[in-house]
Design an enzyme around this catalytic site. Sequence first.
Site, PDB file in Angstrom:
ATOM      1  CD  GLU A 318       1.798   0.379  -2.928  1.00 39.05           C
ATOM      2  OE1 GLU A 318       2.413   1.078  -3.744  1.00 39.05           O
ATOM      3  OE2 GLU A 318       0.619   0.589  -2.623  1.00 39.05           O
TER       4      GLU A 318
HETATM    5  C1  ACM Z   1      -0.039  -1.649  -6.486  1.00 34.49           C
HETATM    6  O1  ACM Z   1       0.081  -0.860  -7.442  1.00 34.49           O
HETATM    7  N1  ACM Z   1       0.194  -1.221  -5.257  1.00 34.49           N
HETATM    8  C2  ACM Z   1      -0.405  -3.019  -6.675  1.00 34.49           C
END
Ligand code: ACM
Length: 682
Positions: A318
């Site tokens: 992310e």
């Molecule tokens: C995640 O759920 N950002 C690995």
Amino acid sequence: MKRFFQYQLTLLFLLFGLSLSAQETALNLMPVPEQIETGEGQFVITKRFSISLTGDYHERLAHEATRFLRRLDQKTALFFDQHKVSGERTNASLTITVERPGEIRLHEEESYQLRVGTESIEISAQTDIGAIRGLETLLQLTGATNGQSTFPVLTINDSPRFHWRGLMLDVARHFMPMDVLYRNLDAMAAVKLNVLHLHLVDDQGFRFPTKAFPELLELSSDGQYYTREDLDDIIAYAHQRGIRVIPEIDVPGHATAILVAFPELGSKDTTYTLERYSGIFDPTLDPTNDAVYDFLDQLFAEVAEVFPDPYFHIGGDENLGRHWNENKDIQAFMKANNLATNHDLQTYFNIRVQKILNKYGKHTMGWDEIMTPEMPKSAIIHSWRGNWEGLVAKQTLYDAARAGYETVLSNGYYLDLMMPASQHYLVDPAPADMDLTPAERSRILGGEMCMWSELVVPETIDSRLWPRAAAVAERLWSPEEVQDVQDMYRRLAIISLQLEQLGLKHISSRNVILRKLAKSKDIEPLKVLVEVVEPMKGYTRNTNGTLYTTFSPFMLWADAATADATVARVFNEDVERYLSGSLEANQLRTQLDLWSKNHKKVLPIINRSPALLEIESLSENFSRLAVIGLEAIGLIESGGKPSSGWVTQCQQVLEEARESGGRTELQVISGIAMLVDELKGL
Ligand code: ACM
């Protein structure tokens, strides 16, 4: 032709699967063993029950065998003569034979054979870790026959389908104290899980006891972090149960906690404050700054020293790279180094990080974003992205396996999404019909459940994990064809009580919360209601991540609700049985009658508890649903015809009942709707 052949194979598979399931699951084991041969008779457990250890084993086996003895004595109340297990003894009830000391490492041998005869029991295994798995199976087999505690005569040959059977705990969003980790390790061992992954750092907190950078603990932990002794204890506790412990330091994104202490390592010239909300945030390490690698080198050296496992998780998820886009120097660096995209820049970062880890003898593991062509194949790709709502999208898992990486599946195993156990249970990392070669298939190491803790606190984490985690543990251990959801739920209810005996609070926390909310021990009407609701699914409970912060209250109505409203599920099934003629109307009537009067009993509790005001319409809708359920049954039984006004009114009640209340949703709507639908066409 090919299609027909496949169909026949599927049919054979299903038939085989069903018979296997019926025979093997009658024993209430979870996970179901690979192979069971049942026999005649019972082994009777007496106070003279004793254990003998033979072969070349690690001393952990003596500890675990003693722990088994204590647990079995608690279960049977026989006041055993033998209190402690050490070495060989003649004529022992249970003889455990192992060939060699096990090692706490990936791919270690965990198979075992368990033979229960009427006079003696044997567990034999290549390693003591296999024997420890066998002890958990034997404990689950404890039963009673003719007023005596017994084990059934049988032979079990068992080995895991996958080597990586993990649970990730996010101890960064909400810190989880030691007692939470200890009791959850006990639960993991009980269902044969073997990897605990600690997500130690995120935007909301830094929990690793670094000596090199005390500022991180002063500024970014709110005083909540593990000491070195804590982590040593947790690792030792896990190892005694044959469980590996993997650390995760999430970089270069999710870096707010690091940048609060060291803003000069960030990609934006600003001051950072510890994040209190949920979501994906911009603070990111600057991959063009050599000081970042010096920092990570020192930090990773410490982490590598504490955690002996060769795998080290660097997160990598992310990172939207917004601060990279905004930074002219970073843009110039990318140009000068032919890095066309942020992904390329992150790869550049990962490869430098990987070299640091190699120095400390560690393999890199990271979320699936780290998979780029330049990433060395020694890394483990942790597959998480995909569709959370429906069937699992395992594309990154398969891509990784095809590209030559070992890989672990988490997509489909996000327990924090509060989906029912059945949904997670049917997610298979490597079903027989997948399109991979045997070599590619062998790179799928297994799976790992994720418990992100934005909405989870120490008081509620057990009920967010258990008993559902036991269903996933079965998927990762048992043969693929063990897939009977009804039987899974039946056994899960039994295992759930066994987990409670280990000290888990997944059952008791509900009443604690309800008593707190009611300010009274009289919580019966609240229990009736909470048993038919589930917390809002996915991330809808926390709209845009802004309703709850780290310090919000989390002992609320929704926290007393669990992901599987068993009472509602059974009610909906009962309605189907009633409509198909295999259940008497009165069985439904009794329940609906109680429900129809429940709101009247809930109201006075709400009146003295402002924290419960949020469930007033939920409670009212529940009782209104029960009333129309009763009316529908009355009409069905009498052969009466409903007025068109009645049907319209029912539809309105059903519609209103779909509204959430107290961040939960009623789960009996489909059953009531089926009753109304039965009358619609008349
Ligand atoms: C995640 O759920 N950002 C690995």
